[in-house]
Structure formats: structure tokens, C-alpha cells
Design a protein around this motif. Structure first.
Motif, PDB file in Angstrom:
ATOM      1  N   LYS A  68       0.843  -1.183   0.000  1.00 30.35           N
ATOM      2  CA  LYS A  68       0.000   0.000   0.000  1.00 30.35           C
ATOM      3  C   LYS A  68       0.884   1.240   0.000  1.00 30.35           C
ATOM      4  O   LYS A  68       1.969   1.246   0.572  1.00 30.35           O
ATOM      5  N   VAL A  89      -3.886   1.030  -4.880  1.00 28.23           N
ATOM      6  CA  VAL A  89      -2.835   0.703  -3.911  1.00 28.23           C
ATOM      7  C   VAL A  89      -2.713   1.756  -2.806  1.00 28.23           C
ATOM      8  O   VAL A  89      -1.827   1.668  -1.957  1.00 28.23           O
ATOM      9  N   GLN A 121      -3.281   3.815   0.534  1.00 24.85           N
ATOM     10  CA  GLN A 121      -3.721   3.671   1.920  1.00 24.85           C
ATOM     11  C   GLN A 121      -3.973   5.101   2.389  1.00 24.85           C
ATOM     12  O   GLN A 121      -3.039   5.849   2.677  1.00 24.85           O
TER      13      GLN A 121
END
Length: 157
Positions: free
Chosen positions: A3, A70, A72
Motif C-alpha cells: 500500500k 494501492v 492507503q
């Protein structure tokens, strides 16, 4: 798949950019259709320009969709303000040598804009600040040499 940290603001900007690109898709397709009607495609500059624009647009859409997949998203406003420097915080620093004040927000690579005071979490300054607290003095190796800063304030905004 690892992430990648991103601020709430960074995610919103990417989503707006994706939305704008999605709205351009049908306009580009229409331009291709109109250019096709002009005749011979080998020597049709409008057609080739529209196809090139379509390729660029599609590549940008794929790139943004990947980044969002991807990401976060870290919202520091929902974290306890411990005075510690972490991803997403805004840090007020004082250059010990010159007494000059500078403020940075630590953001993801795609959001970094030094002129706007947003530095990448992977930059030398951010790496030197992560984990430190208000009142700490830190020495950071920058491309211009060693810089010593005092962390005046850490804001979770």
C-alpha cells in the motif's frame, strides 16, 4: 502489493482528475469519429491527433486507477495528537542557524509540491522528521549539506 500512503486531500484530487478524464473519453471518441469522416486516414492529421489524445487519456486513467487501488488513505485529523511527526501532519520548523521558520506537510510522493509546502514522505527532510516530537532538535542531511531544525509545532490538520 504494498500500500502507498496518501492523504485524504491527495485521494480527492486523484478522484477529481479521474472524473475529468472519464468525461473527456466520449469527447475524444466523437473527435475520432468526425476525423474518420474526413477521408483518407493515412494523411488525416486530425484523426492521428485524436487517436494520440485517446491513448494519452487512457494511459492516465489506468495510472490513476492503479494509484487509487494501492492507496492507503491516512486521515490524521482522526488520530490522537501526540505531538509526534507522522505521515500527513503539518510540521512547523525553525532553522537553528538562521531562525527562519518553515512549514511542511508530509504527504505521498504524488502529492509533493515543495512550493506549496508539501514534501514527500520519502524526502530527506521528512525521513529525518518522522518519529520525532515537538521540541526536538534534528540534524538532517540534505543535498545542500547538514541542516539543523527545531520542531516547533506538529499539527494534525
Amino acid at each position: 502489493m504494498d500500500k502507498v500512503p496518501m492523504t485524504v486531500r491527495g485521494e480527492q484530487l486523484l478522484r477529481h482528475e479521474l472524473e475529468a478524464l472519464m468525461k473527456r473519453r466520449p469527447i475524444i471518441s466523437q473527435a475520432i469519429g468526425e476525423a474518420r469522416e474526413l477521408g483518407d486516414l493515412k494523411e488525416n492529421a486530425e484523426y492521428h491527433a485524436a487517436r494520440e489524445e485517446q491513448g494519452i487519456c487512457e494511459a492516465q486513467i489506468r495510472d490513476i486507477e492503479y494509484k487509487l487501488s494501492v492507496a492507503q488513505v491516512i486521515d490524521v485529523t482522526k488520530m490522537n495528537n501526540t505531538g509526534k511527526v507522522i505521515f500527513g501532519v503539518t510540521v512547523n520548523l525553525i532553522d537553528v542557524e538562521t531562525d527562519e521558520e518553515v512549514t511542511y506537510q508530509i504527504v505521498g510522493d504524488d502529492e509533493a509540491d515543495i512550493k506549496a509546502g508539501r514534501i514527500s514522505v520519502n524526502s530527506p527532510i521528512a525521513r529525518g522528521l518522522i518519529g520525532k516530537e515537538e521540541g526536538d532538535e534534528v540534524v538532517i542531511a540534505t543535498p545542500g549539506g547538514q541542516k539543523e531544525f527545531e520542531i516547533e509545532k506538529v499539527e494534525y490538520i
